[in-house]
Design an enzyme around this catalytic site. Structure first.
Site, PDB file in Angstrom:
ATOM      1  CG  ASN A   1      20.069  55.368  34.522  1.00 18.54           C
ATOM      2  OD1 ASN A   1      20.241  54.157  34.575  1.00 18.54           O
ATOM      3  ND2 ASN A   1      21.331  56.244  34.664  1.00 18.54           N
TER       4      ASN A   1
ATOM      5  CB  SER B   1      35.878  53.323  29.700  1.00 20.00           C
ATOM      6  OG  SER B   1      35.057  52.622  31.012  1.00 20.00           O
TER       7      SER B   1
ATOM      8  CD  GLU C   1      31.704  47.403  39.060  1.00 18.49           C
ATOM      9  OE1 GLU C   1      33.011  47.277  39.340  1.00 18.49           O
ATOM     10  OE2 GLU C   1      31.043  48.160  38.943  1.00 18.49           O
TER      11      GLU C   1
ATOM     12  N   GLY D   1      40.429  53.256  32.760  1.00 18.98           N
ATOM     13  CA  GLY D   1      41.958  53.372  32.685  1.00 18.98           C
ATOM     14  C   GLY D   1      42.653  54.035  31.581  1.00 18.98           C
TER      15      GLY D   1
ATOM     16  CB  SER E   1      28.046  50.528  35.319  1.00 18.91           C
ATOM     17  OG  SER E   1      27.876  50.214  36.533  1.00 18.91           O
TER      18      SER E   1
ATOM     19  CG  ASN F   1      30.568  51.670  40.667  1.00 15.17           C
ATOM     20  OD1 ASN F   1      30.738  52.543  41.168  1.00 15.17           O
ATOM     21  ND2 ASN F   1      29.673  51.040  39.818  1.00 15.17           N
TER      22      ASN F   1
ATOM     23  CG  ASN G   1      24.193  50.493  39.112  1.00 10.61           C
ATOM     24  OD1 ASN G   1      23.866  51.685  38.834  1.00 10.61           O
ATOM     25  ND2 ASN G   1      25.466  50.347  38.857  1.00 10.61           N
TER      26      ASN G   1
ATOM     27  CE  LYS H   1      30.264  56.084  41.439  1.00 12.10           C
ATOM     28  NZ  LYS H   1      31.457  55.755  40.756  1.00 12.10           N
TER      29      LYS H   1
END
Length: 307
Positions: free
Chosen positions: A205, A13, A269, A15, A257, A105, A195, A187
């Site tokens: 969320n 997405s 991540e 990229g 994400s 991220n 997350n 961030k």
């Protein structure tokens, strides 16, 4: 029309979003897709608050097919855990004065690339745009954010303002950032608060505002503030909890994400979010039990590989 040639590594997405906006601003673009995966048959970008998808052009190829010393401006749009290997796989194609722009991220992957490749100009971008793919090569720019751009090493300091000037020709909102480390931490703090919890509870969320979950959000923010203070970083005037609350309420219907990764059975991540905080806390001898608990639970429940 500008002639700077941009190569975007990663056809996900982000990229596709960057390749689309760069091309529509007049830059020639090469988009590198994953080895062993067919190239997208078409490329389309639906802009923020626009209904109509517009085609964009990019040469489609793979990292291994790129000629030696052919890339001077590289955007790495992979997931954090893939970034270092992705750069290693394209190193043969980088010119001696190449600039590497990192969109990852969390934190940790950018620093690893900068440490491994000090000879290249390393630029980090802190992104708050929302984007998702509807299919190979088709991206929706779902939420207008800001891309804060700053240098991660000495070589990057020499060229980052030129990179900013180029990016300002696109319709992305670009902000030159003298202290990209601070921006990345700001961030990161929000990601730490949101997350991991949304992944573990498989919730949107906004559902983090339920009392028991919100108590955990509060503890996470307290721990992150302690580490940021230990690192001599600035804290937001309203405090991290209020900042996190504003984001939770403003993105109430969104899936984080990390939640999306768990729903798709992908690697998360977590190592670069809560895991990075735990790593920094250990170095500072600061206790962060809530972040450590979430880090371990995500790793165990979703069978995440060891870092």
């Amino acid at each position: 029309m500008s002639q700077t040639h941009w190569t975007v590594l990663g056809a996900g997405s982000l990229g596709c979003l960057w390749a689309g906006y760069l091309n529509q601003a007049g830059f020639p673009v090469t988009l590198l897709h994953r080895e062993g995966v067919a190239a997208p048959e078409s490329l389309n970008l639906t802009r923020f608050q626009a209904e109509q998808a517009t085609a964009f052009e990019a040469r489609l190829t793979t990292a291994s097919a790129c000629p030696e010393k052919s890339i001077s401006r590289l955007v790495v749009a992979t997931k954090a855990h893939d970034a270092l290997n992705a750069v290693a796989g394209i190193k043969h194609a980088l010119t001696d004065n190449a600039c590497i722009v990192l969109l990852q991220n969390g934190m940790g992957s950018q620093q690893a690339v900068a440490e491994q490749y000090p000879e290249f100009a390393i630029i980090a971008v802190c992104i708050t745009d929302g984007a998702y793919r509807t299919g190979p090569g088709h991206v929706i720019h779902a939420g207008q954010g800001v891309s804060r751009v700053g240098a991660l090493n000495k070589a990057g300091q020499k060229v980052w303002r030129q990179v900013v000037e180029d990016l300002e020709q696109t319709d992305l909102i670009i902000e030159a950032c003298e202290d990209i480390n601070q921006a990345l931490w700001n961030k990161l703090a929000i990601n730490i608060a949101i997350n991991g919890l949304t992944a573990l509870d498989q919730c949107l969320n906004g559902e983090l505002m339920q009392p028991e979950r919100y108590q955990r959000v509060s503890l996470l923010c307290q721990e992150t503030e302690a580490v940021m203070k230990g690192l001599k970083l600035q804290l937001p005037e309203q405090g991290l909890l209020q900042l996190a609350t504003d984001v939770i309420e403003g993105t109430a219907k969104n899936r984080s994400s990390m939640l999306q990764d768990t729903l798709r059975g992908k690697i998360t991540e977590i190592d670069y979010i809560n895991g990075y905080l735990v790593q920094q806390a250990e170095r500072l001898n600061i206790e962060v039990p809530e972040s450590l608990s979430i880090y371990r639970d995500v790793k165990q429940r979703f069978n995440q590989p060891s870092s």
